[in-house]
Design an enzyme around this catalytic site. Structure first.
Site, short mmCIF file in Angstrom:
data_model
loop_
_atom_site.label_atom_id
_atom_site.label_comp_id
_atom_site.label_asym_id
_atom_site.label_seq_id
_atom_site.Cartn_x
_atom_site.Cartn_y
_atom_site.Cartn_z
N CYS A 84 0.84 -1.21 0.00
CA CYS A 84 0.00 0.00 0.00
C CYS A 84 0.87 1.26 0.00
O CYS A 84 1.81 1.37 0.79
CB CYS A 84 -0.93 0.00 1.23
SG CYS A 84 -2.04 1.42 1.20
N CYS A 88 0.51 5.01 6.78
CA CYS A 88 -0.10 4.87 8.11
C CYS A 88 0.89 4.17 9.06
O CYS A 88 1.26 3.01 8.81
CB CYS A 88 -1.40 4.07 8.01
SG CYS A 88 -2.45 4.61 6.64
N CYS A 91 0.42 0.49 10.29
CA CYS A 91 -0.03 -0.57 9.39
C CYS A 91 1.10 -1.41 8.79
O CYS A 91 2.02 -0.88 8.15
CB CYS A 91 -0.87 0.03 8.27
SG CYS A 91 -1.59 -1.27 7.23
N CYS A 128 -16.31 -9.44 5.94
CA CYS A 128 -15.67 -8.15 5.64
C CYS A 128 -14.40 -8.39 4.85
O CYS A 128 -13.55 -9.18 5.26
CB CYS A 128 -15.30 -7.44 6.93
SG CYS A 128 -16.64 -7.36 8.12
N CYS A 159 -19.31 -6.49 3.76
CA CYS A 159 -18.67 -5.22 4.10
C CYS A 159 -17.33 -5.21 3.39
O CYS A 159 -16.65 -6.24 3.35
CB CYS A 159 -18.45 -5.12 5.61
SG CYS A 159 -17.61 -3.59 6.10
N CYS A 219 -19.47 1.74 8.22
CA CYS A 219 -18.74 1.11 9.32
C CYS A 219 -17.54 2.01 9.52
O CYS A 219 -16.71 2.16 8.62
CB CYS A 219 -18.32 -0.30 8.91
SG CYS A 219 -17.18 -1.06 10.09
N ARG A 291 -18.03 -2.58 17.76
CA ARG A 291 -17.22 -3.80 17.59
C ARG A 291 -15.88 -3.73 18.31
O ARG A 291 -15.08 -2.82 18.11
CB ARG A 291 -16.98 -4.07 16.11
CG ARG A 291 -16.24 -5.40 15.89
CD ARG A 291 -16.20 -5.83 14.45
NE ARG A 291 -17.48 -5.72 13.83
CZ ARG A 291 -17.70 -5.09 12.69
NH1 ARG A 291 -16.72 -4.54 12.04
NH2 ARG A 291 -18.91 -5.00 12.20
#
Ligand code: SAM
Ligand code: DTB
Ligand code: SF4
Length: 345
Positions: A84, A88, A91, A128, A159, A219, A291
């Protein structure tokens, strides 16, 4: 708290509340009265109440909206792992850090269907799918739509989380039958800039608007335990609750520290602070599914039980999150049994 004319307070019903407890008026926190105008000082007052008062209040509200012994079960699958371009700091999938994760292609349909079927058989009601993209191309969207439709055909809610979405892409996903789009705000606007430099908070809010406008369910939650201050946690809750619609699902992740990411080694969050965040989220967004997300692998059972008491009513279930470990399914089944919890249909 601001002065209020309504004397019917939730805390007034608490046999154990004392002088130090915060009176949250029923018209502010009661059923059918969702607020979108939270001020930081109000959230601070709510959050810093004595722990028992905070939990009592959250549990009370929780019971007005949900069966307190039912927990919704979602299972995650990384459909496109690694590589990616975003930075972040938490991550493991960012190209900016060396975490030993390779870059993989989008999974083929059969792999996804097999995983969805296994998840359904294990008791999940929602599947998800996450992709390590900054933003999907239109071609990516067409391929993901095929996956969404295949998962729907297995009888599961769907999701996906693919990064930033354009308005037309959100509409296309809605038309294809997608149920939820996950896009987290992750922290307060102030702390966000220290965590990610390759995109802005406003871009996150813009995608959320595109998702809502398309009629998809949102979400949206965040990560705590990233070295942020308590005010940053309050700021995240404020942003979530003051969105034009409360997110349908609010995932609260505890940072999973991955070696090679800049956040590896950050000071660990006090578990009771995590429980407080859950309780405040429940009190501020009483109708949302809340969640207990990443971070359960290192959380003890008693803390998880407190999170359910504080109003968490959803978990990620299955031995893997996207790229990191989640508790063993047998351990979760045992925990449900010990706590008398039932999966939500
Ligand atoms: N790339 C997309 C995006 O960021 O919107 C979707 C995938 S991304 C992995 C989804 C979410 O996973 C992030 O918003 C973050 O909340 C969560 N996440 C990622 N790494 C994490 C970690 N190490 N610990 C806890 N949560 C994490
Ligand atoms: C969310 O809030 N948490 C999930 C899901 N939405 C996509 C992801 C957690 C990822 C944890 C780190 C990993 O396994 O890579
Ligand atoms: Fe990419 Fe999402 Fe990971 Fe950020 S959180 S690096 S956008 S996969």
């Amino acid at each position: 708290m601001p002065a209020t004319a309504n004397t019917d307070t939730i805390t007034s019903k608490s046999p154990a509340s004392n002088d130090r407890s915060v009176s949250i008026a029923a018209h502010q926190l009661g059923a059918g009265n969702l607020r979108h105008d939270w001020q930081l000082n109000e959230i601070r007052a709510l959050y810093t109440q004595p722990f028992n008062d905070l939990l009592w209040q959250a549990q009370n509200l929780h019971r007005q909206h949900f069966n307190a012994n039912q927990v919704q079960i979602s299972t995650l699958l990384s459909i496109k792992t690694g590589g990616c371009p975003e930075d972040c700091k938490y991550c493991p999938q960012s190209v900016h850090y060396n975490t030993g994760l390779g870059r993989e292609k989008l999974l083929d349909k059969q792999r996804v269907v097999d995983a969805a079927r296994a998840a359904r058989e294990a008791g999940a009601s929602r599947f998800c799918m996450g992709a390590a993209w900054r933003q999907p191309t239109d071609r990516n969207i067409d391929k993901v739509i095929e996956l969404v439709q295949a998962v729907r055909d297995e009888g599961l809610e769907t999701c996906i989380t693919l990064g930033m979405l354009k308005a037309e892409q959100a509409h296309k996903l809605k038309a294809a039958g997608l149920d939820y789009y996950n896009h987290n705000l992750d922290s307060s606007p102030e702390y966000y800039q220290q965590v990610i430099t390759t995109r802005t908070y406003q871009e996150r809010l813009d995608t959320l608007e595109n998702v809502r406008e398309a009629g998809l369910k949102t979400c949206c939650g965040g990560i705590i335990g990233m070295g942020e201050s308590r005010d940053d946690r309050l700021g995240l809750l404020q942003q979530l609750a003051n969105l034009p619609e409360h997110p349908h699902s609010v995932p609260i992740n505890l940072l999973v520290q991955v070696e090679g990411t800049p956040m590896h080694g950050v000071e660990e969050l006090d578990e009771l602070e995590f429980v407080r965040t859950i309780a405040a989220a429940r009190s501020m967004m009483p109708e949302s599914m809340l969640r207990l997300s990443a971070g359960r692998e290192t959380m003890n059972d008693a803390t998880q039980a407190l999170c359910f008491l504080a109003g968490a009513n959803s978990i990620f279930y299955g031995e893997q999150l996207l790229t990191t470990a989640n508790p063993a399914t047998a351990a979760d089944q045992q925990l449900f049994q010990r706590l008398g919890l039932q999966p939500m249909a």
